[in-house]
Design a protein around this motif. Structure first.
Motif, PDB file in Angstrom:
ATOM      1  N   HIS A 539       0.787  -1.231   0.000  1.00 11.74           N
ATOM      2  CA  HIS A 539       0.000   0.000   0.000  1.00 11.74           C
ATOM      3  C   HIS A 539       0.820   1.283   0.000  1.00 11.74           C
ATOM      4  O   HIS A 539       0.337   2.317  -0.455  1.00 11.74           O
ATOM      5  CB  HIS A 539      -0.941   0.010   1.211  1.00 11.74           C
ATOM      6  CG  HIS A 539      -1.795  -1.210   1.301  1.00 11.74           C
ATOM      7  ND1 HIS A 539      -2.760  -1.532   0.374  1.00 11.74           N
ATOM      8  CD2 HIS A 539      -1.799  -2.233   2.210  1.00 11.74           C
ATOM      9  CE1 HIS A 539      -3.341  -2.668   0.701  1.00 11.74           C
ATOM     10  NE2 HIS A 539      -2.779  -3.119   1.804  1.00 11.74           N
ATOM     11  N   TYR A 540       2.047   1.222   0.507  1.00  9.06           N
ATOM     12  CA  TYR A 540       2.889   2.424   0.578  1.00  9.06           C
ATOM     13  C   TYR A 540       3.162   2.946  -0.820  1.00  9.06           C
ATOM     14  O   TYR A 540       3.688   2.248  -1.679  1.00  9.06           O
ATOM     15  CB  TYR A 540       4.197   2.084   1.297  1.00  9.06           C
ATOM     16  CG  TYR A 540       5.216   3.192   1.327  1.00  9.06           C
ATOM     17  CD1 TYR A 540       4.919   4.433   1.871  1.00  9.06           C
ATOM     18  CD2 TYR A 540       6.501   2.985   0.824  1.00  9.06           C
ATOM     19  CE1 TYR A 540       5.866   5.438   1.911  1.00  9.06           C
ATOM     20  CE2 TYR A 540       7.459   3.983   0.869  1.00  9.06           C
ATOM     21  CZ  TYR A 540       7.134   5.204   1.403  1.00  9.06           C
ATOM     22  OH  TYR A 540       8.080   6.205   1.438  1.00  9.06           O
ATOM     23  N   HIS A 541       2.754   4.193  -1.080  1.00  5.77           N
ATOM     24  CA  HIS A 541       2.923   4.836  -2.387  1.00  5.77           C
ATOM     25  C   HIS A 541       2.251   4.040  -3.507  1.00  5.77           C
ATOM     26  O   HIS A 541       2.740   3.999  -4.635  1.00  5.77           O
ATOM     27  CB  HIS A 541       4.411   5.064  -2.696  1.00  5.77           C
ATOM     28  CG  HIS A 541       4.985   6.211  -1.940  1.00  5.77           C
ATOM     29  ND1 HIS A 541       6.172   6.823  -2.306  1.00  5.77           N
ATOM     30  CD2 HIS A 541       4.567   6.868  -0.838  1.00  5.77           C
ATOM     31  CE1 HIS A 541       6.444   7.806  -1.452  1.00  5.77           C
ATOM     32  NE2 HIS A 541       5.480   7.848  -0.551  1.00  5.77           N
ATOM     33  N   GLN A 542       1.114   3.446  -3.176  1.00  2.68           N
ATOM     34  CA  GLN A 542       0.332   2.736  -4.164  1.00  2.68           C
ATOM     35  C   GLN A 542      -1.098   3.284  -4.155  1.00  2.68           C
ATOM     36  O   GLN A 542      -1.534   3.939  -3.205  1.00  2.68           O
ATOM     37  CB  GLN A 542       0.316   1.225  -3.870  1.00  2.68           C
ATOM     38  CG  GLN A 542       1.688   0.575  -3.831  1.00  2.68           C
ATOM     39  CD  GLN A 542       2.461   0.697  -5.132  1.00  2.68           C
ATOM     40  OE1 GLN A 542       1.899   0.558  -6.219  1.00  2.68           O
ATOM     41  NE2 GLN A 542       3.754   0.983  -5.035  1.00  2.68           N
ATOM     42  N   ALA A 543      -1.842   2.990  -5.219  1.00  2.91           N
ATOM     43  CA  ALA A 543      -3.213   3.472  -5.316  1.00  2.91           C
ATOM     44  C   ALA A 543      -4.112   2.850  -4.251  1.00  2.91           C
ATOM     45  O   ALA A 543      -5.211   3.353  -3.991  1.00  2.91           O
ATOM     46  CB  ALA A 543      -3.773   3.181  -6.706  1.00  2.91           C
ATOM     47  N   SER A 544      -3.661   1.796  -3.627  1.00  2.00           N
ATOM     48  CA  SER A 544      -4.472   1.095  -2.621  1.00  2.00           C
ATOM     49  C   SER A 544      -4.404   1.728  -1.229  1.00  2.00           C
ATOM     50  O   SER A 544      -5.059   1.235  -0.298  1.00  2.00           O
ATOM     51  CB  SER A 544      -4.026  -0.372  -2.515  1.00  2.00           C
ATOM     52  OG  SER A 544      -2.644  -0.450  -2.195  1.00  2.00           O
ATOM     53  N   ASP A 545      -3.650   2.822  -1.063  1.00  2.00           N
ATOM     54  CA  ASP A 545      -3.615   3.507   0.236  1.00  2.00           C
ATOM     55  C   ASP A 545      -4.885   4.346   0.362  1.00  2.00           C
ATOM     56  O   ASP A 545      -4.894   5.548   0.138  1.00  2.00           O
ATOM     57  CB  ASP A 545      -2.360   4.378   0.343  1.00  2.00           C
ATOM     58  CG  ASP A 545      -2.214   5.024   1.714  1.00  2.00           C
ATOM     59  OD1 ASP A 545      -3.067   4.782   2.588  1.00  2.00           O
ATOM     60  OD2 ASP A 545      -1.249   5.786   1.917  1.00  2.00           O
ATOM     61  N   GLU A 546      -5.964   3.660   0.721  1.00  2.00           N
ATOM     62  CA  GLU A 546      -7.282   4.272   0.817  1.00  2.00           C
ATOM     63  C   GLU A 546      -7.875   4.038   2.202  1.00  2.00           C
ATOM     64  O   GLU A 546      -7.373   3.220   2.980  1.00  2.00           O
ATOM     65  CB  GLU A 546      -8.222   3.687  -0.240  1.00  2.00           C
ATOM     66  CG  GLU A 546      -7.758   3.908  -1.666  1.00  2.00           C
ATOM     67  CD  GLU A 546      -8.692   3.294  -2.683  1.00  2.00           C
ATOM     68  OE1 GLU A 546      -9.110   4.029  -3.603  1.00  2.00           O
ATOM     69  OE2 GLU A 546      -9.017   2.103  -2.564  1.00  2.00           O
ATOM     70  N   VAL A 547      -8.962   4.740   2.512  1.00  2.00           N
ATOM     71  CA  VAL A 547      -9.670   4.527   3.771  1.00  2.00           C
ATOM     72  C   VAL A 547     -10.167   3.088   3.822  1.00  2.00           C
ATOM     73  O   VAL A 547     -10.745   2.576   2.857  1.00  2.00           O
ATOM     74  CB  VAL A 547     -10.844   5.514   3.917  1.00  2.00           C
ATOM     75  CG1 VAL A 547     -11.689   5.166   5.145  1.00  2.00           C
ATOM     76  CG2 VAL A 547     -10.321   6.943   4.020  1.00  2.00           C
TER      77      VAL A 547
END
Length: 595
Positions: A539-547
């Motif tokens: 998730h770090y610096h990826q589009a998946s770092d979401e709520v």
């Protein structure tokens, strides 16, 4: 069951009953326990007579309680949801995402009741930036063979020089080990070799020198052993390369020493990047900054008749000398440059003591993230929920908490959301070099970059590496709240050099930087590390770092409470925090304070 103290509910009820003679204090204590299970030392002292007066013992807690009640999981989540929404488009500087972010944060600070943080009467500090979209090509020629690299899978390359094209033609390639010059360790990887106009190839991180008494460990007397020093940061490697006159500096990526996978390099560098738009257009920096994958490095070195592992082994000796390779580098970077004004957002709470209100404590968190990547299939928005909408939400909540204090702290407190951290700490760098309030009157920077979203912990991790007396204050505050401060569990990652507070530290201001704990209440022992590893890997610096609806932000509140308490104590303290002996920032602070 209170998992932090081991007291059962009947025990708690008995203690409350015994303390009932304190009147309102007992009711306060019960409310505080129900909220955060933090009766800790104050209640113990009150019940068992450790202090002569229970009211005196808990005076600080009573004073801080209305402020602490302003910091809540729901409050944090509400700010994170907005800042990390698709509408904000990943909060890239100079975009709609910046416009929305700056407006939202400044509106929040204004509504809370903070004064404009800029003496010009605004909540913003302009930061001159240049956006740079790069189209790089890189090839190495070895004899009559050419190795063409694929961007960005094999390499990334960019330049901070604000010019439309960068060309490095037929440049000799030299392997310079770790690319480090550290006189205090008797270390010089360059050995006066002339690398002017050449392309230097170097390893990531510090020289990994084995302990002569135990080769399975690193030598603590060299480059802090396992811990990273600034010599291991990629920023340093490009800086020293520029000082040596190299045309291009190429870092060999390795996941272990770098502390993140190559995918992070791709997402961070293979996009529009930003630089401070300096008057000299950054002509004093190196022409080309580049990373290549380990596989590419092995292939290149093999074509040159060299072995990567053998060269890496030779580089951990003081006797290492640069190795000229039978290769030429050809690099061409076409750059689309646009200059614009970005913004740091700043609110100010005036101190209550006229003699001290011109001294300052700063809380910082960066509002920017990586924006939108239109070249991707599917999700294109890098929402940056944890990194770092969570930090900005924390600063907003801290600001709200400080406004609940009566009286306010003696010194003034600044709350700042910085721009372009992801591009190299640029907003913090600009403020530190162009401060709105004198750095010699700035007592501390307390920086928040990501929070723990997975529940309460018995510990808080000190990423400041025990460099200053702020770390001691954090340890004391944690103990007072029934928790403990644990040392940086992964000092090899060099976390202290990778976030905004570092720009303040370089100019002498003591800084505090923490990470979420790993001792999760009611969870398996490896739960915390698994969560951290999963975030870094996926998730770090990826589009998946979401709520994430599974978050439990009660642990984040625990940590923010501690940072509130440390900042409060600094703002009311009798003396400035100090760097400890042996830290690289102490001499700068000492010189500044003598002026």
């Amino acid at each position: 069951m209170n998992n932090q103290t081991g007291w059962s509910n009947p025990d708690y009820d008995r203690l409350i009953a015994e303390a009932s003679q304190s009147g309102d204090l007992a009711a306060f204590t019960e409310r505080r326990y129900r909220r955060e299970m933090k009766i800790g030392c104050c209640l113990v002292a009150m019940v068992f007579g450790v202090a002569t007066s229970s009211l005196a013992v808990d005076e600080l807690a009573l004073r801080l309680q209305p402020a602490l009640e302003a910091i809540t999981p729901d409050g944090l989540l509400a700010h994170i949801k907005i800042l990390a929404s698709d509408e904000f488009e990943g909060r890239a500087p100079g975009t709609k995402g910046e416009e929305l972010s700056v407006k939202y944060i400044s509106d929040q600070l204004k509504q809370i009741g903070l004064k404009p943080g800029n003496p010009d009467g605004s909540y913003m500090q302009e930061v001159p930036l240049a956006g740079i979209k790069s189209e790089p090509r890189m090839a190495f020629s070895v004899g009559d063979k050419t190795i063409e690299l694929k961007y960005p899978d094999d390499f990334v390359a960019s330049s901070a020089r604000l010019q439309p094209e960068i060309r490095v033609n037929n440049s000799d390639v030299v392997f310079v080990g770790y690319g480090v010059v550290a006189p205090e360790y008797g270390w010089d990887d360059y050995k006066n070799a002339d690398v002017r106009g050449k392309t230097i190839l170097m390893l990531i991180n510090d020289p990994a020198i084995p302990d002569p008494k135990d080769p399975s460990k690193l030598d603590d007397k060299m480059f802090k052993g396992k811990a990273m020093t600034y010599y291991g940061r990629w920023t340093y490697k490009y800086e020293i390369a520029a000082q040596k006159g190299a045309a291009a500096a190429v870092i060999i990526h390795e996941t272990g020493p770098a502390a993140y996978p190559y995918s992070v390099v791709k997402s961070s560098w293979a996009k529009e990047n930003y630089e401070i738009d300096a008057p000299n257009k950054n002509k004093d920096v190196i022409e080309v900054r580049s990373w290549i994958t380990l596989d590419v490095a092995r292939r290149l070195l093999a074509e040159c008749g060299q072995d990567f592992d053998a060269l890496k082994k030779s580089a951990i000796s003081k006797e290492f000398r640069p190795v000229g390779l039978n290769a030429k580098a050809n690099i061409d970077i076409k750059q689309q440059i646009h200059s614009f004004k970005s913004h740091n957002v700043i609110g100010k709470l005036d101190g209550s003591d006229r003699k001290l209100q011109d001294e300052y404590v700063i809380y910082t968190a960066h509002w920017d993230h990586l924006g939108r990547h239109p070249e991707l299939q599917g999700d294109q928005i890098f929402n940056g929920a944890i990194d770092n909408a969570s930090g900005v939400a924390s600063v907003i909540q801290l600001a709200a908490a400080f406004t609940k204090l009566n009286p306010p702290p003696k010194r003034s407190v600044l709350f700042m959301a910085t721009t372009a951290e992801e591009a190299g700490l640029l907003g913090a760098k600009f403020y530190a070099e162009h401060p709105l309030y004198p750095l010699e009157k700035t007592l501390a920077d307390i920086n928040i970059d990501t929070v723990n979203p997975w529940g309460k912990t018995g510990d808080i991790e000190d990423l400041s590496d025990n460099n200053s007396t702020l770390d001691d204050m954090l340890a004391t505050a944690a103990k007072r709240n029934g928790r403990q401060m644990t040392p940086n569990s992964q000092p090899e990652k060099g976390s202290f050099y990778r976030a905004d507070h570092f720009e303040f530290s370089k100019l002498g201001v003591p800084a505090l930087y923490t990470g979420g704990g790993k001792d999760f209440i009611g969870k398996p022992a490896d739960f915390g590390q698994q969560k951290k590893d999963d975030y870094t890997a996926h998730h770090y610096h990826q589009a998946s770092d979401e709520v994430n609806p599974e978050w439990d932000l009660s642990g984040a509140v625990q940590d923010i409470d501690l940072l509130f308490e440390v900042g409060y104590q600094v703002a009311n303290g009798d003396k400035f925090p100090e760097w400890k002996s042996g830290t690289e920032f102490k001499s700068k602070r000492d010189k500044t304070m003598k002026k």
